[in-house]
Motif scaffolding. Structure first.
Motif, mmCIF file in Angstrom:
data_model
loop_
_atom_site.group_PDB
_atom_site.id
_atom_site.type_symbol
_atom_site.label_atom_id
_atom_site.label_comp_id
_atom_site.label_asym_id
_atom_site.label_seq_id
_atom_site.Cartn_x
_atom_site.Cartn_y
_atom_site.Cartn_z
ATOM 1 N N GLY A 76 -15.618 -35.107 43.023
ATOM 2 C CA GLY A 76 -15.246 -33.670 42.819
ATOM 3 C C GLY A 76 -16.561 -32.846 43.867
ATOM 4 N N PHE A 127 -10.208 -28.452 39.490
ATOM 5 C CA PHE A 127 -10.524 -28.190 40.861
ATOM 6 C C PHE A 127 -9.819 -27.011 41.495
ATOM 7 C CE2 PHE A 127 -13.041 -30.032 44.616
ATOM 8 C CZ PHE A 127 -12.259 -29.409 45.630
ATOM 9 N N TYR A 182 -15.124 -26.886 41.137
ATOM 10 C CA TYR A 182 -14.465 -27.742 40.109
ATOM 11 C C TYR A 182 -15.629 -28.054 38.849
ATOM 12 C CZ TYR A 182 -18.383 -31.361 40.772
ATOM 13 O OH TYR A 182 -19.656 -31.943 40.708
ATOM 14 N N ARG A 239 -15.631 -30.782 46.936
ATOM 15 C CA ARG A 239 -15.924 -29.105 47.033
ATOM 16 C C ARG A 239 -16.793 -28.845 48.189
ATOM 17 N NH1 ARG A 239 -20.180 -26.358 46.231
ATOM 18 N NH2 ARG A 239 -21.396 -28.504 46.067
ATOM 19 N N CYS A 268 -13.941 -21.859 45.799
ATOM 20 C CA CYS A 268 -13.698 -23.181 45.696
ATOM 21 C C CYS A 268 -14.811 -23.800 44.750
ATOM 22 C CB CYS A 268 -14.003 -23.891 46.730
ATOM 23 S SG CYS A 268 -13.720 -26.012 46.512
#
Lengths: 300, 98
Positions: B23, B53, B41, B27, B39
């Motif tokens: 993750g 996400f 998560y 990212r 953006c």
């Protein structure tokens, strides 16, 4: 881009290397994968035929599970869910059969157990590999055994015996810590020590004592002792220097942002450089898996 | 993998069997993309192994594109790291070949 990897020190089971030009997220991802997602083989099921020792069955099984087994996990597959028997492609079988008996030749008054009894200490070297199916053909010169021979499993006295059969499977550290292939894997950032003003004489001596040995070096310039940062890498960042009033404002402690010093210590199953390569490949495998899913699932 | 969202520009992917390992690094790679407006998560609950996400793009770009590009970039980074690492493991003489 401006990225390099330097191997600093490679010892028997430990590797220390630097990664420069990488970011914290990726460095941490590698560390997490090394700890939890690189697969190994370890004892999972223990079939106890006879255990008359002091050590309870479940404690014995727990101890056996934690013993690192020298078997390359890349040669094996994962066991399918719900598969009880285990085939030769995913299971290694070991046997531990040992009985303690009294030594008839011991001296009358001796109280040393080494002399009085045979086999009173059960070591990991007593575990023997029992090939399953066609494993003798698949691995003709392989020698599957625990990594260390002198791990003490149990203690026995005359008349007690242990007779167990063990199945080893492939697993990852996320499932159970016994599957973790590293003793530990960690990283730290390279320290960056800057002296804001030239420091001389007694202050220089005191400064040298504040840091770990080897970090600050005192040079003799024109008769005066001047301090110089020799090797910032050795510093453990204890911040001792901030406890001294005179030196507090003259030094700035920071970290170099993208210079990571990794330290990987393997339990002996795989050499540490192989472990790092495997970890990187696992991260690539994860990305590939999602790329494949993206392509196969239709987007609405 | 499961995706749902309002229009093509913002999508929330639900990635199963993943955690901070993928993750955070994913990212980071997606944030480097200038087309991405948002953006992030999060892990919905620590007992469940899945992450949400979310990618939002500016302009008319479908959000699947930065996701795909991020995954490809992450693979490229890993490949580069692997190559550099393995070259460094070789002894001095062979290094000149790479």
């Amino acid at each position: 881009q401006a990225f390099r990897v330097d191997i600093i020190r490679e010892e028997e089971g430990a590797l220390e290397f630097d990664m420069v030009g990488i970011d914290a997220a990726i460095a941490n991802a590698f560390r997490r994968i090394l700890l939890a997602e690189v697969p190994t083989m370890a004892v999972e099921k223990v079939f106890v035929y006879n255990n008359t020792s002091i050590v309870q069955d479940e404690i014995l099984a727990h101890r056996l599970g934690l013993i690192p087994i020298r078997a390359d996990p890349r040669l094996f597959e994962y066991r399918n869910q719900g598969d009880e028997e285990g085939t030769e492609i995913d299971t290694l079988q070991f046997q531990l059969k040992i009985k303690c008996s009294r030594n008839p030749q011991a001296a009358k008054e001796s109280s040393d157990p080494n002399e009085l009894y045979f086999n009173h200490k059960v070591y990991s070297k007593h575990m023997t590999w029992v090939p399953l199916g066609n494993q003798t053909d698949l691995f003709p010169d392989a020698d599957f055994r625990p990594v260390h021979d002198d791990i003490l499993i149990a203690l026995l006295r005359p008349g007690q015996e242990i007779d167990v059969l063990m199945h080893c499977v492939k697993g990852i550290g996320k499932d159970h810590a016994k599957f973790s292939p590293v003793a530990t894997a960690s990283y730290r950032l390279l320290p960056d020590i800057t002296l804001l003003q030239p420091i001389e004489d007694e202050a220089a001596e005191m400064l040298q004592k504040c840091f770990s040995p080897g970090v600050i070096e005192i040079q003799n310039i024109k008769g005066k002792k001047v301090a110089r940062v020799a090797n910032a890498r050795l510093d453990t960042f204890s911040r001792e220097v901030f406890r001294h009033e005179g030196l507090k404002n003259l030094v700035r402690l920071a970290r170099v942002r993208n210079h990571y010093i990794f330290s990987v210590e393997s339990t002996g199953i795989l050499p540490p450089d192989v472990l790092v390569s495997e970890a990187i490949k696992i991260l690539m495998g994860k990305c590939q898996r999602f790329l494949n899913e993206l392509d196969s699932v239709p987007m609405e | 993998v499961q995706a749902d969202g309002t229009d093509g520009n913002c999508i929330t992917f639900v990635l199963h069997d993943e955690d901070h390992t993928l993750g955070n690094s994913l990212r980071y790679m997606v944030m480097k993309n200038p087309d991405v407006e948002f953006c992030g998560y999060c892990i919905t609950h620590p007992s469940e192994s899945k992450i949400n996400f979310r990618i939002q793009t500016r302009g008319g770009l479908p959000a699947v594109e930065p996701f795909r590009k991020g995954l490809n970039d992450l693979m490229g980074v890993c490949q580069h790291v692997l190559n550099t690492f393995e070259v460094r493991l070789l002894p001095e003489e062979l290094r000149g070949l790479f």
